[in-house]
Design an enzyme around this catalytic site. Structure first.
Site, mmCIF file in Angstrom:
data_model
loop_
_atom_site.group_PDB
_atom_site.id
_atom_site.type_symbol
_atom_site.label_atom_id
_atom_site.label_comp_id
_atom_site.label_asym_id
_atom_site.label_seq_id
_atom_site.Cartn_x
_atom_site.Cartn_y
_atom_site.Cartn_z
ATOM 1 C CG HIS A 138 21.257 -6.498 17.618
ATOM 2 N ND1 HIS A 138 20.661 -6.723 18.842
ATOM 3 C CD2 HIS A 138 20.301 -5.939 16.837
ATOM 4 C CE1 HIS A 138 19.412 -6.307 18.797
ATOM 5 N NE2 HIS A 138 19.163 -5.827 17.592
ATOM 6 C CE LYS A 142 21.440 -2.746 18.857
ATOM 7 N NZ LYS A 142 20.940 -1.513 18.200
ATOM 8 C CB THR A 149 14.809 -4.084 21.389
ATOM 9 O OG1 THR A 149 14.691 -3.163 20.299
ATOM 10 C CG2 THR A 149 13.604 -4.993 21.401
#
Length: 251
Positions: A138, A142, A149
């Site tokens: 990511h 983040k 997830t």
């Protein structure tokens, strides 16, 4: 075509803006926008939205849940980082007969992969020569690592592969075959990439999802808002997909 909804958006950052664009494209109306300068409160919810789609911050999640419950406002919660308080949220929602659908990832593509892994994992359980690991990437801003997830993927696998007793994001030495390795990378501007890597003596397989933009997450959140109408309780995207798989309704 679903009935047009009056939607309030909590969180007016990049994800909130993507949700607004998607909701308007689906024929819905945005009647309120909540942010740090205009926080979610009981009085603010007197605008009577059909649903609030919430992409705020972890510290705002529980106070927002309380306001949604008090005013009996259905909510789609995309904020993560509060799941350690999930039992309290269940109690709160049940006491007030409220409605919440939460998910670590509203991408319909990710939901398809999670459903596929429910079939793949039991096969891997019968084929011990195949090992499996999870890698996610990511953007560098983040906050949580590994992603919610990636944790959902790991839980789906460990629940169905008996030899993988647990998952860990900390490498062990020597290698522990009973542990599912989950590796997280934070890099630049990556929207989100998740890989399930399966390796055997003669085969190397990768099941991969790469988000092209926030539009996919936003569409999933809007679909969840539509689905939540008329329901009470605490739901996830799994509940929505389970119904889709057992009905002939077109979405």
């Amino acid at each position: 075509m679903p009935t047009a909804l009056k939607i309030a958006i909590a969180g007016t950052g990049r994800m909130g803006k993507a949700v607004e664009e998607s909701a308007l494209a689906q024929g819905h109306k945005i009647i309120e926008r909540f942010n740090r300068n205009n926080p979610v409160t009981e009085s603010a919810l007197r605008c009577s939205p059909d649903v609030v789609i919430d992409f705020t911050q972890p510290e705002a999640a529980i106070p927002n849940f309380t306001h949604y419950c008090t005013t009996k406002t259905p909510a789609v919660m995309g904020t993560t980082g509060w799941y350690d308080q999930l039992p309290d949220v269940h109690d709160l929602i049940n006491r007030c007969n409220g409605a919440v659908l939460y998910s670590s990832n509203f991408s319909l593509g990710i939901q398809i992969i999670l459903e596929a892994l429910k079939v793949v994992a039991p096969l891997l359980d019968r084929l011990p020569e195949f090992d499996v690991a999870v890698h996610e990437s990511h953007h560098s801003a983040k906050l949580d690592s590994p992603s919610g997830t990636a944790i959902s993927i790991a839980q789906t696998l460990t629940e169905r592969i008996q030899r993988k007793h647990a998952w860990s994001d900390s490498a062990t030495s020597p290698y522990d075959s009973t542990q599912l390795d989950v590796v997280a990378t934070r890099l630049g501007y990556v929207f989100g990439q998740h890989r399930i890597i399966i390796d055997g003596p003669a085969d190397h397989l990768i099941i991969e999802h790469t988000a092209k933009s926030r539009a996919g997450f936003a569409l999933g959140a809007v679909r969840a808002a539509e689905w939540l109408q008329g329901r009470t309780g605490v739901f996830t995207m799994k509940d929505m997909l389970a119904e889709w798989l057992t009905t002939n309704r077109d979405y």
